[in-house]
Design a protein around this motif. Structure first.
Motif, PDB file in Angstrom:
ATOM      1  N   HIS A 145      78.758  35.352   7.940  1.00 28.49           N
ATOM      2  CA  HIS A 145      77.407  34.830   7.739  1.00 28.49           C
ATOM      3  C   HIS A 145      77.364  33.311   7.794  1.00 28.49           C
ATOM      4  O   HIS A 145      76.315  32.715   7.735  1.00 28.49           O
ATOM      5  N   PHE A 146      78.520  32.677   7.929  1.00 33.53           N
ATOM      6  CA  PHE A 146      78.508  31.226   8.105  1.00 33.53           C
ATOM      7  C   PHE A 146      78.447  30.848   9.577  1.00 33.53           C
ATOM      8  O   PHE A 146      78.474  29.673   9.916  1.00 33.53           O
ATOM      9  N   LEU A 147      78.412  31.832  10.427  1.00 35.62           N
ATOM     10  CA  LEU A 147      78.334  31.545  11.851  1.00 35.62           C
ATOM     11  C   LEU A 147      77.229  30.555  12.135  1.00 35.62           C
ATOM     12  O   LEU A 147      76.098  30.762  11.761  1.00 35.62           O
ATOM     13  N   LYS A 148      77.598  29.505  12.769  1.00 36.42           N
ATOM     14  CA  LYS A 148      76.547  28.590  13.186  1.00 36.42           C
ATOM     15  C   LYS A 148      76.477  28.651  14.696  1.00 36.42           C
ATOM     16  O   LYS A 148      77.464  28.522  15.366  1.00 36.42           O
ATOM     17  N   SER A 149      75.337  28.887  15.184  1.00 39.81           N
ATOM     18  CA  SER A 149      75.240  28.830  16.612  1.00 39.81           C
ATOM     19  C   SER A 149      74.932  27.399  16.978  1.00 39.81           C
ATOM     20  O   SER A 149      74.762  26.553  16.133  1.00 39.81           O
ATOM     21  N   SER A 150      74.855  27.142  18.230  1.00 40.78           N
ATOM     22  CA  SER A 150      74.707  25.752  18.628  1.00 40.78           C
ATOM     23  C   SER A 150      74.183  25.748  20.032  1.00 40.78           C
ATOM     24  O   SER A 150      73.883  26.778  20.610  1.00 40.78           O
ATOM     25  N   ALA A 161      79.780  29.441  21.555  1.00 35.63           N
ATOM     26  CA  ALA A 161      79.503  30.288  20.405  1.00 35.63           C
ATOM     27  C   ALA A 161      79.535  31.746  20.825  1.00 35.63           C
ATOM     28  O   ALA A 161      79.172  32.090  21.932  1.00 35.63           O
ATOM     29  N   THR A 162      79.969  32.602  19.955  1.00 33.57           N
ATOM     30  CA  THR A 162      80.029  34.002  20.342  1.00 33.57           C
ATOM     31  C   THR A 162      79.896  34.888  19.123  1.00 33.57           C
ATOM     32  O   THR A 162      79.727  34.421  18.010  1.00 33.57           O
ATOM     33  N   GLY A 163      79.961  36.178  19.351  1.00 38.41           N
ATOM     34  CA  GLY A 163      79.732  37.145  18.287  1.00 38.41           C
ATOM     35  C   GLY A 163      80.921  37.290  17.369  1.00 38.41           C
ATOM     36  O   GLY A 163      81.970  36.696  17.591  1.00 38.41           O
ATOM     37  N   PRO A 164      80.763  38.123  16.338  1.00 37.30           N
ATOM     38  CA  PRO A 164      81.795  38.267  15.328  1.00 37.30           C
ATOM     39  C   PRO A 164      83.152  38.686  15.910  1.00 37.30           C
ATOM     40  O   PRO A 164      84.189  38.287  15.399  1.00 37.30           O
ATOM     41  N   ARG A 217      85.882  32.581  20.356  1.00 38.88           N
ATOM     42  CA  ARG A 217      85.390  31.211  20.185  1.00 38.88           C
ATOM     43  C   ARG A 217      84.139  31.222  19.335  1.00 38.88           C
ATOM     44  O   ARG A 217      83.043  31.436  19.813  1.00 38.88           O
ATOM     45  N   ARG A 272      79.249  23.180  10.143  1.00 38.27           N
ATOM     46  CA  ARG A 272      79.983  21.948   9.892  1.00 38.27           C
ATOM     47  C   ARG A 272      80.725  22.073   8.559  1.00 38.27           C
ATOM     48  O   ARG A 272      80.178  22.539   7.578  1.00 38.27           O
TER      49      ARG A 272
END
Lengths: 309, 379
Positions: free
Chosen positions: B255-260, B265-268, B272, B277
């Motif tokens: 749940h800390f995935l930050k997209s950008s 960026a990719t899935g769980p 990568r 931050r």
């Protein structure tokens, strides 16, 4: 323009439901958990985990007329330059592993219902039915109305999830075919609403009040997506209660605690997720705010989580 | 009289005023008029937001007093895209519209010879698109991470490096005093130049870069060799975009995935993942603490590293980039990116920098220097 059809949802209205997500939205809430539903047209989505790389495949690279697909990675997976991508979708058919896909398809009422009816035995048992969500389902009023009318004709319970930021004519078309209307009260203050959601809430509140009065037979359920430091204060909850309690057809007020499932999807679409430092609200806070709602309704209010497409 | 416009198309880096100063002075020398645009293209697209006008005439008298000060005269525009401008329509619906035509019309109407854009790597794609539509642009590369292809030194990197080295020294002192291993995350999503060069400058124990996937067990092993009982502290520099070798060592919970804007960026399940931050430092600090008999402490420099006064290198580089951009316009070389390729300051076609990043090659001199200094790169 349908984004997705999700089976076996339990949080989008009574019983076991099938949720149909329509594409296109008139707000830009910074916490949006379905960012792929915002744009009204089909959009490219890229999942690098599925990309097998330019040496094995690479068919997409020459397909892009905008030069938006490139590869410089040491692991040779392609990348998308989202500034250049125009969602023309020419690359999608050239991607054998399905790393490039499109969010959004044009479907007819019949096609949607054929999919939805697979679940109909479950509705009969649980009192469930079909829920239109989004995006903003009332942005496609004719399609939504036709779909809901036909669903109801086939004996399904009908519900919509809406933010009400649409012209009143749309509401007039859709709501006659709705049994349950789940609708958002995001932020009370118009200027703050504009800052966090892109537009102020004046038209939304006008529509809500008019809908409560015009459609006494529809059960309305008010909801607030609880965002820390934005709208998780007592004043907002009390303001919403003051707004909805005079209307007996608003039968419930639910809090949707902010969660971050949507974040990875921003990456697939090349968007920036702006709430990276936000944490979900605490149980204590939820309990306290719930107690205020309980008191106003004189009963327990369920905390639910919004379903994902 | 020839008129040019200048604006800042990207995020903040220290000393942006010096580029404006350089361009305005060089233009004044040619007798040209310079117009500054506020906040990327916002000054043109949303003039109603600027009571004193969205554009501002710039003369040497305006910019000289500002040149060395931190802050920036024109305002920046991180992640701006004139092809998808978010707007509130009259019917209270929010939508994104392509307003590039308005920029082209404005340039024609105002007789703008060229637009000088001080652009970061995100903005270059948009500028290339505008260029192909017919807007004459000249881009000056700015990047705190020095990740813009085709130039050896982007504007802003030197100042950020100075600050980072300063903080790393302090972090090491603090770690020594507390007997801990300091783990400091520095900007660098695609390219680890800042992490690598600052780690070399302070003689850190390890530097983890986006270009080299790290194996925390190797890092721990290296640290345990370097940190005998007599020296209970260490310093690890982690670039924001560094990734573990093992996918199981996914930085941070899902749940800390930050997209950008990150195409990385990719899935769980993917390898990568661009996390929020500060998460890279936390992951490394926790992982090392689990593997070593030392306490670790994570620190994230974050956006603070991008603020402050410019270094002397950036001051002269900024003035030079600004002046050279004006020269390039004079020579009719629009559609280019200014590039510092020592000892030359020249311009290269913009497409040489679009869709590319200047990344660290595994056999480059900096990597070899780091290895010979005993800095573990995680492999």
């Amino acid at each position: 323009m349908v984004l997705n059809i999700q089976h076996f949802c339990t949080h989008d209205g009574p019983g076991m439901r099938t949720t149909v997500f329509l594409k296109g939205c008139t707000l830009r809430c910074k916490w949006c958990s379905n960012p792929e539903s915002i744009h009204p047209r089909p959009e490219l989505a890229y999942n690098p985990a599925k990309c097998i790389g330019r040496t094995e495949c690479g068919f997409c690279l020459p397909k892009c007329p905008e030069h938006a697909i490139f590869s410089t990675d040491p692991d040779l997976k392609v990348r998308i330059n989202w500034t250049l991508c125009t969602n023309c979708s020419q690359c999608v058919s050239a991607c054998p592993p399905g790393a490039l896909s499109l969010f959004g398809h044009e479907l007819t009422v019949e096609e949607v219902l054929a999919e939805v009816e697979q679940d109909s035995p479950f509705y009969r048992e649980s009192g469930g039915g079909i829920t239109l969500s989004g995006g903003e389902c009332q942005l496609q009023p004719d399609f939504a109305a036709a779909l809901l009318e036909e669903a109801r004709h086939r004996g399904m319970n009908t519900a919509i999830e809406t933010a009400f930021n649409v012209p009143w004519e749309n509401v007039e078309k859709v709501l006659p075919h709705v049994d349950v209307c789940l609708h958002d009260h995001k932020i009370s203050d118009p200027e703050r609403h504009r800052k966090w959601c892109g537009a102020d809430n004046r038209r939304i509140q006008e529509n809500q009040k008019r809908a409560y009065e015009t459609f006494p037979g529809v059960k309305f359920i008010a909801r607030t997506p609880l965002i820390p430091g934005v709208n998780d204060d007592e004043a907002h909850i009390r303001a919403v209660l003051a707004f909805i309690r005079p209307h007996p057809n608003v039968i419930d007020y639910e809090l949707l605690p902010y969660f971050r499932f949507g974040e990875s999807k921003y990456g697939f679409l090349g968007r920036v997720y702006e709430l990276e430092d936000f944490q979900p609200p605490s149980e204590e806070l939820l309990a306290r705010l719930r107690a205020i709602i309980d008191e106003a309704f004189g009963r327990a209010t369920a905390i639910t989580r919004k379903t994902q497409p | 009289m020839t008129r040019i416009a200048i604006h800042l198309d990207g995020g903040y880096v220290p000393g942006l005023n010096t580029v404006i100063h350089g361009a305005v002075r060089a233009a004044a020398g040619l007798g040209w008029e310079v117009i500054g645009l506020h906040d990327g293209f916002d000054g043109l697209l949303f003039p109603e937001r600027y009571p004193e006008g969205g554009t501002i005439p710039l003369t040497p008298r305006h910019v000289e007093p500002l040149s060395n000060a931190s802050g920036c005269l024109l305002g920046t525009a991180p992640h701006a895209d004139p092809f998808r401008v978010q707007q509130l329509k009259a019917d209270a619906a929010v939508c994104e519209t392509d307003r590039s035509d308005e920029l082209l019309a404005w340039a024609t109407k105002s007789g703008i010879e060229a637009v000088i854009s001080v652009a970061d790597s995100h903005a270059l794609g948009g500028l290339w698109k505008l260029e192909r539509r017919g807007l004459r642009t000249l881009s000056v590369p700015q990047s705190p991470e020095n990740d813009i292809a085709a130039t050896d030194l982007a504007f802003g990197f030197s100042s950020v490096l100075d600050f980072t080295v300063d903080i790393l020294e302090r972090a090491r002192e603090a770690a020594a005093a507390a007997g801990r291993i300091g783990v400091v995350e520095v900007p660098g999503l695609y390219a680890g130049w800042l992490a690598l060069q600052s780690a070399i400058a302070v003689g850190a124990d390890a530097a983890l870069l986006p270009e080299i996937r790290y194996d925390l067990s190797r890092v721990a092993e290296h640290l345990s060799r370097r940190l005998p009982a007599s020296r209970g502290h260490g310093l690890v520099v982690v670039a924001e975009g560094s990734t573990p070798l093992e996918t199981s060592e996914t930085p941070g919970p899902a749940h800390f995935l930050k997209s950008s804007l990150s195409p990385g960026a990719t899935g769980p399940a993917g390898a990568r993942i661009h996390v929020g931050r500060g998460q890279s430092a936390k992951t490394v600090a926790e992982g090392l603490q689990r593997r070593l008999n030392h306490t670790t402490q994570a620190l994230d420099l974050g956006r603070i590293a991008l603020a402050g006064p410019p270094s002397s290198i950036d001051r002269q580089l900024g003035m030079s980039y600004g002046a050279a951009a004006v020269q390039a316009v004079q020579q009719g070389r629009t559609g280019s990116l200014m590039a510092f390729q020592a000892p030359h300051l020249d311009c290269v076609p913009l497409e040489q920098a679009v869709n590319r990043h200047r990344t660290i090659q595994k056999d480059c001199a900096w990597v070899q220097v780091a290895r010979s200094l005993g800095i573990c790169l995680g492999d």
